[in-house]
Design a protein around this motif. Sequence first.
Motif, short mmCIF file in Angstrom:
data_model
loop_
_atom_site.label_atom_id
_atom_site.label_comp_id
_atom_site.label_asym_id
_atom_site.label_seq_id
_atom_site.Cartn_x
_atom_site.Cartn_y
_atom_site.Cartn_z
N LEU A 79 4.17 5.78 -5.44
CA LEU A 79 3.51 6.20 -6.98
C LEU A 79 1.90 6.91 -7.73
CD1 LEU A 79 3.71 2.45 -7.95
CD2 LEU A 79 5.55 4.07 -9.35
N GLU A 80 1.10 6.62 -7.08
CA GLU A 80 0.36 7.59 -6.93
C GLU A 80 0.86 9.29 -6.86
OE1 GLU A 80 -3.95 7.55 -5.84
OE2 GLU A 80 -2.94 6.98 -4.23
N GLY A 128 3.64 5.40 -14.31
CA GLY A 128 3.20 6.82 -14.44
C GLY A 128 1.83 6.43 -14.23
N LEU A 129 1.48 5.52 -15.52
CA LEU A 129 0.69 4.73 -15.72
C LEU A 129 0.18 3.54 -13.89
CD1 LEU A 129 -0.20 3.07 -19.13
CD2 LEU A 129 -1.70 5.05 -18.20
N LEU A 130 1.17 3.06 -13.79
CA LEU A 130 1.01 2.38 -11.86
C LEU A 130 0.78 3.22 -10.69
CD1 LEU A 130 4.80 0.32 -13.03
CD2 LEU A 130 2.26 -0.42 -12.97
N GLY A 131 0.54 4.15 -11.14
CA GLY A 131 0.38 5.15 -10.15
C GLY A 131 -0.72 5.59 -10.10
N ILE A 132 -1.69 4.78 -11.51
CA ILE A 132 -3.60 5.46 -11.33
C ILE A 132 -3.91 4.26 -10.69
CG2 ILE A 132 -5.34 5.64 -13.10
CD1 ILE A 132 -3.03 7.20 -14.55
N TYR A 133 -2.64 3.56 -10.78
CA TYR A 133 -4.02 2.26 -10.44
C TYR A 133 -4.45 2.26 -8.80
CZ TYR A 133 -3.92 -2.66 -8.55
OH TYR A 133 -3.98 -4.47 -8.45
N THR A 136 0.76 -1.05 0.05
CA THR A 136 -0.13 0.23 -0.14
C THR A 136 0.34 1.14 -0.13
OG1 THR A 136 -1.73 -1.10 1.52
CG2 THR A 136 -2.10 1.26 0.73
N THR A 137 1.90 1.04 0.68
CA THR A 137 3.14 2.09 1.07
C THR A 137 3.34 2.74 -0.29
OG1 THR A 137 3.37 1.59 3.00
CG2 THR A 137 5.15 3.39 1.68
#
Length: 218
Positions: free
Chosen positions: A11-12, A59-64, A5-6
Amino acid sequence: MTTGTTRGKSLEQWSPTAFLVAGASLVVFAALLGYEALTDISAPEDIFGPPGFFLAMVGLLGIYPALADRVPRLARVSAAGAAVAAVGWLLITVFALIEAAGILPALEEIGAFGGAIILLSGVAMILAYVGTGVASLRTGIHSRYLGLLLLAPPAVFCVMLVQAALFAQFGLFSEARMAWSAVVLSGGQALAHVGIGYLLRNESDPAGRVEPLPDTPV
């Protein structure tokens, strides 16, 4: 809070910056392609394009995390595509730097291995963008503008692939037209990534800013 989660939250938080830096890198990439088209002098554009796509996948992984609870299966597929593409573009970046140093030839000239990496990275990136864009539009977590803009990079990439295939197989376009088309399409890629980063930065609390649509697990 768990380690996973952290990392997701980290990433988000970095996702907008990753897209903005990716966009800046792709701007340089497009500018160097334009320089080549104007002067016929080779430029090291490949050390800017692949890193831009690598950062975009980060960046996309941060939207996950924002999508995982509402469309878990679609979000997981998108994240898997982004992860595979990130590794692929990182490898392509390393090979581009090695090529620039004169140690090895271009990755596509190495053989089937090089072509496979490039193809896999491109396909995984398209899957990641389309999945994330569709998930964003379905959930309403992000603005509709952002959801649609997430679909722009894969659309441009597909146009580039189709055009390259038509040029290689049927010679439908001149080399000069292909060169300037690459400049225009790469410029569009750069603007799309900058736009995504800008919208993400201005959506500091996407889930609270937009009333989400009813949950539809995918």
